[in-house]
Every structure is written in structure tokens, then in C-alpha cells.
Motif scaffolding. Structure first.
Motif, PDB file in Angstrom:
ATOM      1  N   MET A 222       0.860  -1.174   0.000  1.00 19.99           N
ATOM      2  CA  MET A 222       0.000   0.000   0.000  1.00 19.99           C
ATOM      3  C   MET A 222       0.898   1.226   0.000  1.00 19.99           C
ATOM      4  O   MET A 222       1.897   1.278   0.725  1.00 19.99           O
ATOM      5  CB  MET A 222      -0.914   0.016   1.222  1.00 19.99           C
ATOM      6  N   GLY A 223       0.573   2.204  -0.824  1.00 21.26           N
ATOM      7  CA  GLY A 223       1.446   3.357  -0.924  1.00 21.26           C
ATOM      8  C   GLY A 223       0.713   4.640  -1.241  1.00 21.26           C
ATOM      9  O   GLY A 223      -0.426   4.636  -1.725  1.00 21.26           O
ATOM     10  N   THR A 224       1.384   5.742  -0.941  1.00 21.28           N
ATOM     11  CA  THR A 224       0.906   7.076  -1.268  1.00 21.28           C
ATOM     12  C   THR A 224       2.027   7.798  -1.997  1.00 21.28           C
ATOM     13  O   THR A 224       3.160   7.861  -1.507  1.00 21.28           O
ATOM     14  CB  THR A 224       0.514   7.849   0.006  1.00 21.28           C
ATOM     15  N   THR A 225       1.728   8.297  -3.170  1.00 24.18           N
ATOM     16  CA  THR A 225       2.748   8.928  -3.985  1.00 24.18           C
ATOM     17  C   THR A 225       2.094   9.833  -5.012  1.00 24.18           C
ATOM     18  O   THR A 225       0.859   9.932  -5.078  1.00 24.18           O
ATOM     19  CB  THR A 225       3.621   7.867  -4.689  1.00 24.18           C
ATOM     20  N   ILE A 226       2.907  10.510  -5.812  1.00 29.78           N
ATOM     21  CA  ILE A 226       2.417  11.339  -6.918  1.00 29.78           C
ATOM     22  C   ILE A 226       2.776  10.646  -8.220  1.00 29.78           C
ATOM     23  O   ILE A 226       3.910  10.204  -8.420  1.00 29.78           O
ATOM     24  CB  ILE A 226       3.060  12.742  -6.899  1.00 29.78           C
ATOM     25  N   TYR A 227       1.801  10.541  -9.111  1.00 26.94           N
ATOM     26  CA  TYR A 227       2.051   9.972 -10.440  1.00 26.94           C
ATOM     27  C   TYR A 227       1.691  11.016 -11.494  1.00 26.94           C
ATOM     28  O   TYR A 227       0.655  11.664 -11.411  1.00 26.94           O
ATOM     29  CB  TYR A 227       1.222   8.704 -10.647  1.00 26.94           C
ATOM     30  N   GLN A 228       2.559  11.153 -12.473  1.00 25.94           N
ATOM     31  CA  GLN A 228       2.339  12.108 -13.554  1.00 25.94           C
ATOM     32  C   GLN A 228       2.072  11.369 -14.844  1.00 25.94           C
ATOM     33  O   GLN A 228       2.953  10.704 -15.383  1.00 25.94           O
ATOM     34  CB  GLN A 228       3.556  13.025 -13.707  1.00 25.94           C
ATOM     35  N   GLY A 229       0.849  11.455 -15.323  1.00 26.70           N
ATOM     36  CA  GLY A 229       0.465  10.846 -16.586  1.00 26.70           C
ATOM     37  C   GLY A 229      -0.159  11.909 -17.470  1.00 26.70           C
ATOM     38  O   GLY A 229       0.447  12.936 -17.762  1.00 26.70           O
ATOM     39  N   ALA A 230      -1.397  11.688 -17.908  1.00 24.91           N
ATOM     40  CA  ALA A 230      -2.094  12.725 -18.654  1.00 24.91           C
ATOM     41  C   ALA A 230      -2.280  13.951 -17.776  1.00 24.91           C
ATOM     42  O   ALA A 230      -2.248  15.091 -18.241  1.00 24.91           O
ATOM     43  CB  ALA A 230      -3.441  12.203 -19.136  1.00 24.91           C
ATOM     44  N   ASN A 231      -2.488  13.726 -16.476  1.00 23.22           N
ATOM     45  CA  ASN A 231      -2.534  14.777 -15.473  1.00 23.22           C
ATOM     46  C   ASN A 231      -1.607  14.378 -14.337  1.00 23.22           C
ATOM     47  O   ASN A 231      -0.947  13.335 -14.392  1.00 23.22           O
ATOM     48  CB  ASN A 231      -3.964  14.979 -14.948  1.00 23.22           C
ATOM     49  N   ARG A 232      -1.556  15.171 -13.280  1.00 25.17           N
ATOM     50  CA  ARG A 232      -0.872  14.783 -12.054  1.00 25.17           C
ATOM     51  C   ARG A 232      -1.908  14.115 -11.159  1.00 25.17           C
ATOM     52  O   ARG A 232      -3.030  14.612 -10.991  1.00 25.17           O
ATOM     53  CB  ARG A 232      -0.281  16.004 -11.370  1.00 25.17           C
ATOM     54  N   TYR A 233      -1.535  12.973 -10.572  1.00 29.20           N
ATOM     55  CA  TYR A 233      -2.465  12.208  -9.761  1.00 29.20           C
ATOM     56  C   TYR A 233      -1.876  11.996  -8.366  1.00 29.20           C
ATOM     57  O   TYR A 233      -0.685  11.702  -8.218  1.00 29.20           O
ATOM     58  CB  TYR A 233      -2.751  10.846 -10.391  1.00 29.20           C
TER      59      TYR A 233
END
Length: 919
Positions: A387-398
């Protein structure tokens, strides 16, 4: 069924043949035990490894005499002749070179890296112990030719040979044989949900195409992470790492990282292990205010769209608002003429107001291993949860909050075969789209119609009194923004929680997901049957996807979407000319229920030269392919600037939406609303490039099909005096390169048939769609890597590498096509250290330099400046408790840098750690 019967026959036959038990201990020149030594019965794939105390035991299916081969990273390989039953062996291994390392991934069978038919990089226990990086996964960046793109503190994306974004669907990562990609997102989330540091036995990386053995998507490369077997590595080990991150935007923040591994061998038949790790810290803040579409603009510009500002993507032509106000009787006719014919955007929120930048990773796994017939057969179960919490950058920032992934694997294996089945299941938790959070928090406070209406009214009032355009815009924004929710206030927080728990992107930003992946693998090595003729292997795989995003990502509005694929392969390997010449041929056939079958061959030749066999030359040609991703096929998502619609045939009619039509458009078309489907994007649309060139033309967009590459590679590994040289060069030629094309769908009219569709363009009555297709453009890439390593000044290790990468693509031939090459043309890496500078004390310093390159991705395009980074660590071994005390720092120079446009800038990281009972 025939294969299963053959396996059972062999198992029963093995009970009837002769067996010889051998045991012993492996030590170094200082008489210290060496764990993890590979011990193979010569001429077979049967073997074992030494445990924490350097001890081993092995049962050979033959009478003496026979030969055992001993190899380990950093030591010279040895052969020991066994002459009697129950012989006790003491083996002293001398420090050697990387040429002696044993790898499995290149040919699916143990072989010296020196003789591998293709390029392969290895990262073992020794490298993990000595890396200056803050994590073993980050340490992979020291490998020759490897790029690590840092998405956030806990999410790093590995890639080789270009063509990647953070959604790196061209690169595969296998953890104990399991693909740990997200089933819905279709790419690896780094090591956020991967393997704990204490349990890593070895890491192998194959750059370039590997589809002949590993199937679809092993296209740019494949990473293998292998854990420690509890039979060979029993005991309790633990670590605690205290660190700090330093960044201009975020300040200084603590990082806590701890882990424990418990493994026990209950008997010769049963062993078990469990691992737990926890990491918590503060992510790198992303605070760029650069205008995405018009660099140089500031927030003072009416149509500002900041890179890490969200909500300002919503814009409209303010002149059209004035016309609407006149039509509604809210202003007198003629006053709309005070409004300029230009776009105005809403005021956005900075990213730091929309996420707390918490970074967290929690991983747990447990395994049971059973050997019913001693070393002849092993049955194991492995369960992993993360289980994790992070920032992902794809079409938008998530913001991926409490993103949960679990895997369960059942495997049966012996020295000649393995069969495994695993399932991957994910839950998006409380994840949300940061851009749509900003957009819809604004809308909770005030609708777009009201905000733009107030803006236009205030502009007219100020402009009609003689104010300048700049003054009028400033006054209008100030008036329209009166009462806007302020971050940190209860009103803002209430709106934030309302939006991030709503999965309708028209009003919210949450995305939900409960997708699954089921996979089965089977491999059999026939070498024990074919004898000296050749080594022959065969196998296959089956995979099924179950997409279940509840309509928030995919078009699975009513029910989950399922589809499957399978593959079969065979490989033959033959040694000639006193085993100096090694020929390898592989062939694989893959079939998806959505596409026609695909054949992937590989041919390679290797030759070992020199009186001492210290020079190896290799050449290979192979094909790779990758299926379109789950998102390429079934996505149906409005991300603001465009609507993403996958191009699986059955998906084209699933995405259907109704949009309002302008007054002029309604009068011409006879309707105030228009219903548009995904099919319109592919069959009734204008190409964006033609509209921008003011010569509108129909888009020619075909539905997507698999992408292919033909890869040519040559290489050399060898020793030149005291220097080890590793050189490779490659040339890749792509066919049906999977690409995105942005098109404009008119809300009325047929493209190319009448003037109604042109009127839709003039009235801005259209919707932008991002389609998934294949480019007809001729795309090639080529590059080379050179690695050198040597012992200098006695026992000091000096290593260096240079990597060159380039693409050959004529942008003018396909102006709408984006390759997303995203890798520097030049990279340099250096390291210097000594694991035994004096008693139990060691150090290592790494340096890396990356050239400037242009980053292309759906979120934003921009330049990534060149950067230089120095990492260093010092360590002290405490042999009495088998522990290591280590202190290190990354980016010692302190110059912040980034590896992708739009992410947080990477600052410094300091840490001190204590690892107990792990060497």
C-alpha cells in the motif's frame, strides 16, 4: 498434458537413480563466510547457494567423480572435483571480476555473464550493500545505459534505450517471476509495491527487446528482481534508516525507513519467510509556474495556464461571453464591443494546495516453501501486499492515496522446469486527479458560466470608463474572484473533500479501480534428455485482464471488461569449437483475442577468443512487439484539454456524451445539443495540425494494432590487462509505432461533406479527442554503451560508463506524431570506492552526468536541462553481530534537478542506517 506426464515420469525415475550428498563451506581470503555463492553441478542446471554462514549442501543424482562449479559476484569462479560420498568441502574464493557473475535472465538458464548471448546488467547483494543511493532501487541508476525517471520520492521509473514516459509500458519488471505492473495503469509503479531491501538476492536487467523469451511488452527492456529462498537464507535480519530530504520549495523533512525479514528452515522439507517494510517521508514539491502553452507568460496574463497550477485550464473566449450576456438581457447591446476577442482562463490553485505531499510505502509478503523429495522438487506459495501514497504524472498529475496492490503466486519447480500461476489485484484507494480537483473546487464555489459572466461584466464596466486592457483584465479577475475559497479554510477543505470523493469528472476528481490480472507460466529445460547435443527449452504463458474502474477510467460503465492472450516459445542453444562458439535460436508465438497472432524470433552468436578465453564477442538480431495497453484499447476519460478514447473496436461506441451547442450552431444545426461518440473521433474528425495551419482536413486515424521492433546488437566483453571492458551497440527499426493523435470532432456536420462542420470550427463547437493509433512514420533509434572497470591503487574499485542514444525520425513527415523519446543523447557515470579500505570500513562515491533533452508527454512538453549529481556513502561492518552501519548522501552538490518536465525538483537526501544480520 504430455509435458506434465513427462515431468511426473522424471520425478519417479529420479528416485531410482544414484545420489551423492555433498556439503561444505565457502569463505573468502580472510576466512570470512560468503553467502549467496552459486553452486552448480557441472553440465546441468541443478545446484544450490551458500547460506548466511557460507555453508551449503547438495544432493547430486550420480555417483562420484563429478565437478561442482562455484561462482559469485566479485569473486573468481572455481571448480571442485568431488571424489567420494558425503565429502566435506572447504572452498576459498578469491576476489575476481564482473565477468564471473552468473545470470539466468538472458537465456532462462544459468550462465556466466561473460558468455551471455545479449547485453545484460547485474546488481547483486554486494552492489546493494555498497550503493550510495538512498534505496537499492535508486541504486540501479548506476548501471550502464539505465535511465531512472523520478516521478516522486517513492516512485521511480526504470527505462533503457529511450521511448518512455512515467507510464512506461515498453518496460517489464518481474518480481520473483511476477509482473508487478498495475493491471489498470499497465505500467510498473517503481518499487512502491515491490520488494523489500533485505530480501533481494539479485537483480538482472536486459536492455532492449526480449519478446522472444518473455513475450509482449518486453520491448525496451526487462528487469528481474529475485528474492532469497528461506532454505538458503534462514534467520532474522532488520534495518532502520533515518534520513532527511532538503528542497528549496519544501524545506528539510524527515524520512523514516525500516524493514525486517524473518526466515526459518523447519526441516529439509519445509521452510518459510516473511518480510515487512515501511517508509514515510515528504515528496518533492512541484511548484513550477511556467505557462504550459506560452512560456514567459505570468499569472498577470488573462489566459495564463501554469504548469503546476490547476483550474486555470478552464478558459473561454470572453467576446463570446459578451454576446451571450446581450442575448440574456444582462447588458445593453453594443457594450459587448468593449470585450476583446481573446481567451480568458479561470484562476487556478497551486499544486501544494491540492495535495499534502505525503510519501508512504508499506510492503508485506510471506512465503511457504515445501520440498517433498529433497532438492528434486520445490512447491512454494508467495503472497505480497503493498500500500502506498505517492504522486504519479500521466495525462494529469495524480495523488495516489492508499493505492493497494496484492499478488498471490503458486509455483512448482525443480532444476529442469517450473510452472507458476499468479494473480494481481489492485484497489485505487482514495486516489484522485489533482488537475480536476483544482477545476472542480472552483466549480463548487462558482460555476464557470457565473464566473465568466461576472468577469465580462466587470471588464465592460471598467473598460467603458477608459481603463486600459491590462487594468480592465486585472479588475475583472479581482471582481470575479471575490469570495473564492482560500486553501486552509474550512470552506476550501469541505469543497476539497466533496470533489475528491466524487468520481464524476464533471464535478469531482476521484478515480476508482479494482482491476485484476491472472497469469500462468510454464517452462521446461530438456537438456538432461538431449545430453551433449544441445540445450533445448520450451514453454508458454497465458494472461487474462479484468478491467474494473467503475467507469472512471475505462468504458466499463455496466460491467468489467475482460480479454486474454497467450504465447508459446522454444529455444535451442549449441556450443561448438571446444565450446568457444555459442549459437542460440529462439522463437515465440503470441496471440491476443483482440489481434492476429505474432511471431518473435531471436538469433544470436557468441565467440570466446584468446588463449585464456578472456575475450567474448557477440551479435544478435531479434524482434520485439508490444500489445496496445489496456488504456490504448478501453480508456474513456475526459482529462480537460482532450477526451481520451481507446480504439478497441468494441470501445468506439461505448463512450457517448452530450455537449451544448452555441447559439449560431444551434440555429444552423437545428439542435442546442450534440451527441458525440468515440467512433466520431476516428471517423468524423479534423486533424489538429490541419486546423492549426488554417486548412482543415479530415483526420486519417486507424484503430490501434501491436507495435513491432527489429533490433540488431553487437557487443564485446573481456579483460585487457587489469581493465574489464563491456561494449555494446544497437540499431532498432520500428513498425506500426503506437502513437497518439489529437483530433477535433465537430459537434455538427460531416467532415469533408458540407460547410456545417466548418461552421462548427468557426464557432468553436468542437471537442478535442486524443486517439490511439499507429504512426506510418519511419522511426529508428540507435546507440552504444561502453563500460570500464578496474582495480587501481591496490584494492580500490574504479568503474565508468558512457552511453549514447539517438532517434532517427523526421517530424515534418508526421507533424501530429510524438515519439516521446525522452532520454539524453549522452550520459556519463563514474564510481570509485573500496569495500575494505581498512578493517571493516568501506566507502563509495558515484558521479553521473546527463545531457540536456526534450521531454514529451501528455501532461506537458518541456526542456530538461543537463545535470550533474554526486552521491557518496561510508560504511562500517560489525562482524560480531553481522551488521553494517552506513551513512550517505545523494546530490551532494545541492543543485536541484529534474528528470521529467512538470515533476518536483530533486534536492538532497541524507541518511544513516543500521542493518542487522544481513551479510
Amino acid at each position: 498434458m504430455k509435458t506434465i506426464l513427462s515431468v511426473l515420469t522424471l520425478l519417479f525415475c529420479s528416485l531410482a537413480i544414484s545420489q551423492t550428498s555433498v556439503s561444505g563451506k565457502v569463505v573468502d581470503s580472510n576466512n570470512e563466510p560468503i553467502p549467496g555463492v552459486n553452486i552448480l553441478l557441472a553440465g546441468t542446471t541443478q545446484g544450490t547457494i551458500s547460506d548466511f554462514d557460507g555453508r551449503f549442501s547438495l544432493t547430486a543424482p550420480m555417483d562420484p567423480p563429478f565437478v561442482l562449479q562455484f561462482s559469485n559476484v566479485g569473486y573468481e569462479s572455481q571448480e571442485v572435483r568431488v571424489t567420494s560420498e558425503d565429502q566435506e568441502i572447504l572452498v576459498t574464493m578469491m576476489e575476481g571480476t564482473s565477468l564471473d557473475e552468473i545470470v539466468v535472465s538472458a537465456s532462462r538458464t544459468p550462465e556466466r555473464i561473460f558468455e551471455s548471448p545479449v547485453t545484460v546488467e547485474r546488481f547483486g547483494i554486494k552492489e546493494i550493500t555498497n550503493t550510495p543511493a538512498a534505496s537499492f532501487y535508486g541504486g540501479l541508476e548506476s548501471l550502464k545505459g539505465v535511465d531512472i525517471n523520478t516521478n516522486s520520492l517513492t516512485f521511480q521509473s526504470v527505462n533503457t534505450r529511450g521511448f518512455a514516459t512515467f507510464a512506461n509500458t515498453r518496460f517489464v519488471q518481474l518480481v520473483d517471476g511476477m509482473d508487478n505492473s498495475s493491471p489498470a495503469l499497465n505500467f510498473v509503479l517503481g518499487n512502491l509495491l515491490g520488494m523489500t531491501e533485505l530480501d533481494v538476492f539479485s537483480i538482472e536487467l536486459l536492455p532492449g527487446a526480449s519478446s522472444a523469451l518473455y513475450g509482449a511488452n518486453a520491448f525496451n527492456g526487462i528487469l528481474f528482481m529475485n528474492s532469497k529462498n528461506p532454505f538458503d537464507f534462514p534467520g532474522i535480519s532488520a534495518y532502520y534508516k533515518q534520513g532527511w530530504t532538503v528542497q528549496d520549495a519544501a524545506g528539510t523533512n524527515a524520512v523514516y525507513d525500516l524493514g525486517v525479514r524473518v526466515a526459518h528452515k523447519f526441516s529439509d522439507k519445509f521452510a518459510a519467510k516473511a518480510n515487512f517494510s515501511y517508509l514515510s517521508g515528504t515528496d518533492w514539491y512541484a511548484v513550477s509556474e511556467e505557462d504550459v502553452l506560452n512560456p514567459g507568460r505570468t499569472r498577470a496574463h488573462p489566459n495564463y495556464d501554469g504548469l503546476n497550477i490547476y483550474g486555470d485550464e478552464v478558459s473561454t473566449n470572453i467576446k463570446g461571453v459578451g454576446d451571450a450576456l446581450v442575448a440574456m438581457g444582462r447588458i445593453p447591446a453594443g457594450y459587448e464591443n468593449f470585450l476583446p476577442n481573446e481567451q480568458v482562463s479561470r484562476t487556478g490553485y497551486a499544486e501544494e494546495a491540492l495535495t499534502d505531499y505525503n510519501a508512504e510505502s508499506v510492503k508485506f509478503d510471506a512465503a511457504l516453501h515445501y520440498r517433498p523429495f529433497g532438492d528434486d522438487l520445490e512447491i512454494s506459495y508467495l503472497g505480497k501486499v503493498g500500500m502506498g501514497t505517492t504522486i504519479y504524472q500521466g495525462a494529469n498529475r495524480y495523488s495516489l492515496n492508499d493505492f493497494f496492490l496484492q499478488q498471490h503466486k503458486l509455483q512448482v519447480e525443480n532444476e529442469n522446469f517450473f510452472a507458476r500461476f499468479y494473480i494481481t489485484d489492485e484497489d485505487a484507494g482514495d486516489s484522485y486527479d489533482i488537475r480536476f480537483t483544482g477545476i472542480n473546487v472552483n466549480r463548487v464555489w462558482k460555476s464557470d458560466q457565473d464566473w465568466f459572466g461576472q468577469y465580462a461584466g466587470a471588464y465592460i464596466q471598467v473598460a467603458s470608463q477608459g481603463a486600459s486592457s491590462e487594468q480592465s483584465h486585472a479588475a475583472a479577475r479581482q471582481f470575479a474572484d471575490q469570495g473564492r475559497f482560500v486553501p486552509g479554510t474550512p470552506e476550501f477543505q469541505q469543497a476539497f473533500e466533496q470533489v475528491t470523493t466524487d468520481s464524476d469528472l464533471a464535478s469531482g476528481s476521484q478515480f476508482r479501480d479494482g482491476s485484476q490480472l491472472r497469469h500462468a507460466d510454464l517452462n521446461y529445460n530438456f537438456t538432461h534428455l538431449t545430453g551433449d547435443f544441445a540445450e533445448i527449452q520450451a514453454g508458454g504463458s497465458f494472461r487474462q485482464y479484468k478491467l474494473n474502474s467503475f467507469g472512471t477510467i475505462f468504458t466499463d460503465y455496466d460491467a468489467p471488461i475482460t480479454y486474454s492472450e497467450y504465447g508459446i516459445y522454444a529455444q535451442i542453444q549449441k556450443k561448438l569449437l571446444e565450446e568457444r562458439l555459442k549459437l542460440t535460436g529462439s522463437l515465440r508465438y503470441d496471440k491476443s483475442e483482440l489481434f492476429e497472432g505474432n511471431v518473435s524470433p531471436r538469433l544470436s552468436v557468441g565467440y570466446t577468443a584468446g588463449d585464456k578465453r578472456e575475450h567474448n564477442f557477440r551479435a544478435s538480431v531479434q524482434t520485439g512487439f508490444r500489445y496496445p495497453t489496456t488504456q490504448d484499447l478501453f480508456i474513456g476519460l475526459d482529462v480537460g484539454r482532450a477526451i481520451l478514447v481507446g480504439s478497441a473496436e468494441e470501445n468506439l461506441d461505448r463512450y457517448v456524451r452530450t455537449f451544448p451547442v452555441s447559439g449560431a450552431g444551434a440555429a444552423a444545426s437545428g439542435s442546442s445539443e450534440a451527441t458525440i461518440s468515440g467512433r466520431d473521433a476516428y471517423e468524423n474528425s479534423f486533424s489538429l495540425a490541419s486546423v492549426q495551419a488554417k486548412d482543415p482536413a479530415a483526420a486519417d486515424v486507424d484503430i490501434v494494432k501491436p507495435e513491432k521492433v527489429t533490433a540488431f546488437e553487437v557487443g564485446y566483453r573481456g579483460r585487457m590487462g587489469r581493465v574489464i571492458v563491456d561494449l555494446n551497440a544497437y540499431f532498432n527499426q520500428y513498425k506500426d509505432f503506437i502513437s497518439n493523435e489529437t483530433v477535433l470532432v465537430p459537434l455538427y456536420g460531416e467532415v469533408g461533406d458540407n460547410s456545417l462542420s466548418l461552421l462548427a470550427l468557426q464557432q468553436e463547437d468542437y471537442k478535442a479527442f486524443q486517439t490511439y493509433t499507429n504512426s506510418p512514420a519511419d522511426v529508428k533509434s540507435f546507440g552504444a554503451s561502453l563500460g570500464l572497470s578496474a582495480k587501481v591503487f591496490g584494492d580500490y574499485d574504479l568503474e565508468g560508463s558512457y552511453t549514447y542514444a539517438e532517434q532517427d525520425f523526421d517530424q515534418a513527415s508526421a507533424p501530429d506524431f510524438r515519439t516521446n523519446f525522452n532520454t539524453p543523447k549522452h550520459k556519463v557515470k563514474l564510481s570509485f570506492g573500496n569495500t575494505d579500505l581498512f578493517d571493516n570500513f568501506g566507502f563509495k562515491v558515484n558521479y553521473r552526468w546527463s545531457d540536456t533533452y526534450f521531454w514529451q508527454a501528455t501532461f506537458a512538453d518541456g526542456q530538461v536541462p543537463a545535470f550533474s549529481v554526486v552521491d557518496a556513502q561510508v560504511s562500517y561492518k560489525i562482524p560480531s553481530i553481522k551488521s553494517i552501519l552506513k551513512a550517505g548522501a545523494t546530490n551532494i552538490g545541492g543543485d536541484e534537478y529534474f528528470t521529467a518536465y512538470g515533476t518536483g525538483h530533486i534536492g538532497q537526501q541524507y541518511y544513516i542506517s543500521l542493518t542487522f544480520n544481513n551479510f
